[in-house]
Design a protein around this motif. Structure first.
Motif, PDB file in Angstrom:
ATOM      1  N   GLU A 174      29.295  12.546 -28.956  1.00  0.00           N
ATOM      2  CA  GLU A 174      29.924  12.425 -30.274  1.00  0.00           C
ATOM      3  C   GLU A 174      30.134  13.806 -30.901  1.00  0.00           C
ATOM      4  O   GLU A 174      31.201  14.098 -31.429  1.00  0.00           O
ATOM      5  CB  GLU A 174      29.045  11.580 -31.198  1.00  0.00           C
ATOM      6  CG  GLU A 174      29.186  10.099 -31.026  1.00  0.00           C
ATOM      7  CD  GLU A 174      30.391   9.544 -31.753  1.00  0.00           C
ATOM      8  OE1 GLU A 174      30.720  10.008 -32.857  1.00  0.00           O
ATOM      9  OE2 GLU A 174      31.012   8.627 -31.195  1.00  0.00           O
ATOM     10  N   CYS A 177      32.978  15.665 -29.238  1.00  0.00           N
ATOM     11  CA  CYS A 177      34.324  15.093 -29.294  1.00  0.00           C
ATOM     12  C   CYS A 177      34.895  14.850 -30.689  1.00  0.00           C
ATOM     13  O   CYS A 177      36.110  14.739 -30.830  1.00  0.00           O
ATOM     14  CB  CYS A 177      34.350  13.778 -28.519  1.00  0.00           C
ATOM     15  SG  CYS A 177      34.023  13.979 -26.755  1.00  0.00           S
ATOM     16  N   PHE A 178      34.033  14.738 -31.707  1.00  0.00           N
ATOM     17  CA  PHE A 178      34.531  14.291 -33.006  1.00  0.00           C
ATOM     18  C   PHE A 178      34.113  15.202 -34.155  1.00  0.00           C
ATOM     19  O   PHE A 178      32.998  15.733 -34.157  1.00  0.00           O
ATOM     20  CB  PHE A 178      34.053  12.858 -33.293  1.00  0.00           C
ATOM     21  CG  PHE A 178      34.520  11.864 -32.277  1.00  0.00           C
ATOM     22  CD1 PHE A 178      35.862  11.540 -32.155  1.00  0.00           C
ATOM     23  CD2 PHE A 178      33.615  11.258 -31.419  1.00  0.00           C
ATOM     24  CE1 PHE A 178      36.294  10.629 -31.211  1.00  0.00           C
ATOM     25  CE2 PHE A 178      34.039  10.345 -30.473  1.00  0.00           C
ATOM     26  CZ  PHE A 178      35.388  10.027 -30.365  1.00  0.00           C
ATOM     27  N   HIS A 195      33.557  14.168 -37.164  1.00  0.00           N
ATOM     28  CA  HIS A 195      32.549  13.421 -37.921  1.00  0.00           C
ATOM     29  C   HIS A 195      31.799  12.505 -36.950  1.00  0.00           C
ATOM     30  O   HIS A 195      32.062  11.302 -36.878  1.00  0.00           O
ATOM     31  CB  HIS A 195      33.199  12.602 -39.036  1.00  0.00           C
ATOM     32  CG  HIS A 195      33.895  13.451 -40.039  1.00  0.00           C
ATOM     33  ND1 HIS A 195      33.229  14.176 -40.997  1.00  0.00           N
ATOM     34  CD2 HIS A 195      35.211  13.731 -40.216  1.00  0.00           C
ATOM     35  CE1 HIS A 195      34.091  14.842 -41.726  1.00  0.00           C
ATOM     36  NE2 HIS A 195      35.304  14.598 -41.269  1.00  0.00           N
ATOM     37  N   PRO A 196      30.860  13.070 -36.195  1.00  0.00           N
ATOM     38  CA  PRO A 196      30.164  12.272 -35.165  1.00  0.00           C
ATOM     39  C   PRO A 196      29.228  11.234 -35.766  1.00  0.00           C
ATOM     40  O   PRO A 196      28.692  11.409 -36.857  1.00  0.00           O
ATOM     41  CB  PRO A 196      29.373  13.326 -34.390  1.00  0.00           C
ATOM     42  CG  PRO A 196      29.177  14.441 -35.354  1.00  0.00           C
ATOM     43  CD  PRO A 196      30.385  14.443 -36.246  1.00  0.00           C
ATOM     44  N   ASP A 200      35.130   3.565 -31.308  1.00  0.00           N
ATOM     45  CA  ASP A 200      34.944   4.859 -30.667  1.00  0.00           C
ATOM     46  C   ASP A 200      35.175   4.771 -29.163  1.00  0.00           C
ATOM     47  O   ASP A 200      34.750   3.800 -28.528  1.00  0.00           O
ATOM     48  CB  ASP A 200      33.504   5.341 -30.883  1.00  0.00           C
ATOM     49  CG  ASP A 200      33.410   6.623 -31.664  1.00  0.00           C
ATOM     50  OD1 ASP A 200      34.415   7.331 -31.794  1.00  0.00           O
ATOM     51  OD2 ASP A 200      32.309   6.923 -32.141  1.00  0.00           O
ATOM     52  N   ALA A 232      34.974   7.884 -26.126  1.00  0.00           N
ATOM     53  CA  ALA A 232      34.837   9.317 -25.859  1.00  0.00           C
ATOM     54  C   ALA A 232      34.451   9.538 -24.407  1.00  0.00           C
ATOM     55  O   ALA A 232      33.694   8.762 -23.823  1.00  0.00           O
ATOM     56  CB  ALA A 232      33.772   9.924 -26.767  1.00  0.00           C
ATOM     57  N   ASN A 272      47.576  12.373 -31.240  1.00  0.00           N
ATOM     58  CA  ASN A 272      46.792  12.294 -30.001  1.00  0.00           C
ATOM     59  C   ASN A 272      47.613  11.581 -28.921  1.00  0.00           C
ATOM     60  O   ASN A 272      47.368  10.421 -28.576  1.00  0.00           O
ATOM     61  CB  ASN A 272      45.465  11.582 -30.259  1.00  0.00           C
ATOM     62  CG  ASN A 272      44.490  11.760 -29.116  1.00  0.00           C
ATOM     63  OD1 ASN A 272      44.870  12.104 -28.005  1.00  0.00           O
ATOM     64  ND2 ASN A 272      43.221  11.494 -29.391  1.00  0.00           N
ATOM     65  N   TYR A 318      42.716   9.716 -41.370  1.00  0.00           N
ATOM     66  CA  TYR A 318      41.762  10.708 -40.861  1.00  0.00           C
ATOM     67  C   TYR A 318      41.634  11.911 -41.787  1.00  0.00           C
ATOM     68  O   TYR A 318      42.569  12.257 -42.509  1.00  0.00           O
ATOM     69  CB  TYR A 318      42.202  11.206 -39.478  1.00  0.00           C
ATOM     70  CG  TYR A 318      42.097  10.167 -38.395  1.00  0.00           C
ATOM     71  CD1 TYR A 318      40.871   9.815 -37.854  1.00  0.00           C
ATOM     72  CD2 TYR A 318      43.232   9.529 -37.906  1.00  0.00           C
ATOM     73  CE1 TYR A 318      40.770   8.864 -36.852  1.00  0.00           C
ATOM     74  CE2 TYR A 318      43.130   8.575 -36.899  1.00  0.00           C
ATOM     75  CZ  TYR A 318      41.897   8.253 -36.386  1.00  0.00           C
ATOM     76  OH  TYR A 318      41.804   7.308 -35.395  1.00  0.00           O
TER      77      TYR A 318
END
Length: 150
Positions: free
Chosen positions: A24, A27-28, A30-31, A74, A76, A114, A136
């Motif tokens: 997380e 990759c993000f 805001h994990p 999610d 990932a 994306n 987002y």
């Protein structure tokens, strides 16, 4: 396909959570936090899957099934493991589970920029059904709503 031969898709378990938190964070913007992921282990609506290679989490998918609708929150994959079919296998496994549980559809949001993820979802049978403006943060961006009817 040799890479997938060593890959296992399993339900998320407590011992996988630290690896998923690390994924997380990689990759993000805001994990998800560890406590949030741990709480999903006790959530009867949760359908979290982990992709493991040689005992290590290389990808995961988090979804919830509520009233016959599956929302994918999610997905990932570790950057060094991308483009090896892991995300596709996670989506396929979830789709099969949702068909067995008689879900009506799977749905998710994805950043409009994306393009790789959008192509992945389209290949898996998802179609754009709408847009969520300014969904987002970091950076601000619209989301495509993509749905796969079962």
């Amino acid at each position: 396909m040799k890479q997938q031969e060593k890959l296992r898709i399993l339900p998320m378990a407590r011992e996988m959570v630290d690896d998923i938190v690390a994924l997380e964070e990689t990759c993000f913007a805001h994990p998800w936090q560890k406590q949030t992921l741990l709480s999903e282990l006790a959530n009867p609506t949760a359908r979290f899957l982990a992709a493991l290679r040689e005992g290590q989490v290389v990808g995961y998918l988090g979804a919830n099934l509520i009233a016959g609708e599956c929302y994918i929150a999610d997905l990932a994959v570790r950057p060094d493991e991308r483009r090896r079919g892991i995300a596709s296998l996670l989506l396929q496994t979830l789709t099969e589970q949702m068909q067995a549980e008689q879900a009506a559809f799977l749905t998710l949001e994805v950043r409009v920029s994306n393009k790789e993820a959008i192509a992945l979802y389209q290949k898996a049978g998802f179609r754009c059904v709408g847009v969520r403006p300014r969904f987002y943060d970091d950076p601000p961006e619209d989301a495509r709503i993509m749905t796969k009817y079962l």
